[in-house]
Design a protein around this motif. Structure first.
Motif, PDB file in Angstrom:
ATOM      1  N   GLN A  80       0.854  -1.176   0.000  1.00 30.89           N
ATOM      2  CA  GLN A  80       0.000   0.000   0.000  1.00 30.89           C
ATOM      3  C   GLN A  80       0.890   1.226   0.000  1.00 30.89           C
ATOM      4  O   GLN A  80       1.842   1.306   0.775  1.00 30.89           O
ATOM      5  CB  GLN A  80      -0.917   0.019   1.217  1.00 30.89           C
ATOM      6  CG  GLN A  80      -1.892   1.171   1.182  1.00 30.89           C
ATOM      7  CD  GLN A  80      -2.876   1.130   2.335  1.00 30.89           C
ATOM      8  OE1 GLN A  80      -2.997   0.131   3.039  1.00 30.89           O
ATOM      9  NE2 GLN A  80      -3.585   2.219   2.523  1.00 30.89           N
ATOM     10  N   SER A  82       1.073   5.742  -0.707  1.00 35.07           N
ATOM     11  CA  SER A  82       0.325   6.995  -0.656  1.00 35.07           C
ATOM     12  C   SER A  82       1.221   8.128  -1.142  1.00 35.07           C
ATOM     13  O   SER A  82       2.432   8.110  -0.914  1.00 35.07           O
ATOM     14  CB  SER A  82      -0.143   7.268   0.776  1.00 35.07           C
ATOM     15  OG  SER A  82      -0.890   8.462   0.840  1.00 35.07           O
ATOM     16  N   LYS A  90      -4.622  13.675  -2.818  1.00 30.38           N
ATOM     17  CA  LYS A  90      -3.963  12.660  -1.993  1.00 30.38           C
ATOM     18  C   LYS A  90      -4.469  11.324  -2.504  1.00 30.38           C
ATOM     19  O   LYS A  90      -5.667  11.049  -2.497  1.00 30.38           O
ATOM     20  CB  LYS A  90      -4.295  12.820  -0.518  1.00 30.38           C
ATOM     21  CG  LYS A  90      -3.569  11.770   0.311  1.00 30.38           C
ATOM     22  CD  LYS A  90      -3.820  11.910   1.791  1.00 30.38           C
ATOM     23  CE  LYS A  90      -3.004  10.836   2.496  1.00 30.38           C
ATOM     24  NZ  LYS A  90      -3.407  10.705   3.886  1.00 30.38           N
ATOM     25  N   SER A  92      -4.100   7.139  -2.376  1.00 33.79           N
ATOM     26  CA  SER A  92      -3.660   5.932  -1.672  1.00 33.79           C
ATOM     27  C   SER A  92      -4.028   4.745  -2.547  1.00 33.79           C
ATOM     28  O   SER A  92      -5.170   4.626  -2.999  1.00 33.79           O
ATOM     29  CB  SER A  92      -4.351   5.802  -0.312  1.00 33.79           C
ATOM     30  OG  SER A  92      -3.984   6.869   0.518  1.00 33.79           O
TER      31      SER A  92
END
Length: 150
Positions: A80, A82, A90, A92
């Motif tokens: 994961q 970001s 933003k 992710s």
């Protein structure tokens, strides 16, 4: 805010598919990424940071990608990340691979794109759901195509 979670069965061994998510191969599945350089920790650690340069038409955006989660077990792979793009979004992203058997891998791609300011939020509202679905499908197909070449 845009959110998604898509799944795809890939007829390739999990280790081969997983190799595409490592630094040396990232440009194969993300061809608009021009540079991807580790600047903190190693690529297999939570908290790793990369400087990435991404081309959209004539414009090149530079931003920092942080690894928020990393798992590498025989039956499950997960990463994961970001980053903030253009001081407006933003983003992710989560990439999960599940071993079904020696030649089949379930690929789960999920993410969130949220505006961090008025401009970002407005642009997301103006964006089309259809174009987002096309980009999602293109990325998942690219992962499948590249994994079949390994």
């Amino acid at each position: 805010m845009i959110q998604w979670k898509e799944e795809k069965m890939i007829e390739v061994n999990i280790e081969k598919v997983w190799s595409l998510f490592f630094d040396e191969n990232i440009k194969k599945i993300m061809p608009k990424v021009e540079e991807h350089t580790i600047i903190e920790k190693t690529e297999v650690e939570v908290g790793a940071k990369h400087q990435q340069k991404y081309r959209e038409g004539k414009r090149v955006e530079t931003y920092i990608v942080e690894t928020l989660a990393f798992e590498d077990s025989p039956d499950k792979k997960h990463k994961q990340i970001s980053f903030v793009l253009g001081k407006a979004f933003k983003i992710s992203l989560g990439f999960t691979l599940l071993k079904i058997d020696e030649q089949h891998t379930k690929f789960i791609y999920e993410g969130i794109n949220e505006g961090v300011n008025f401009v970002g939020r407005a642009m997301l509202k103006l964006g089309s759901e259809k174009s987002n679905k096309i980009m999602l499908k293109e990325f998942m197909d690219k992962v499948e195509q590249e994994s079949l070449k390994i």
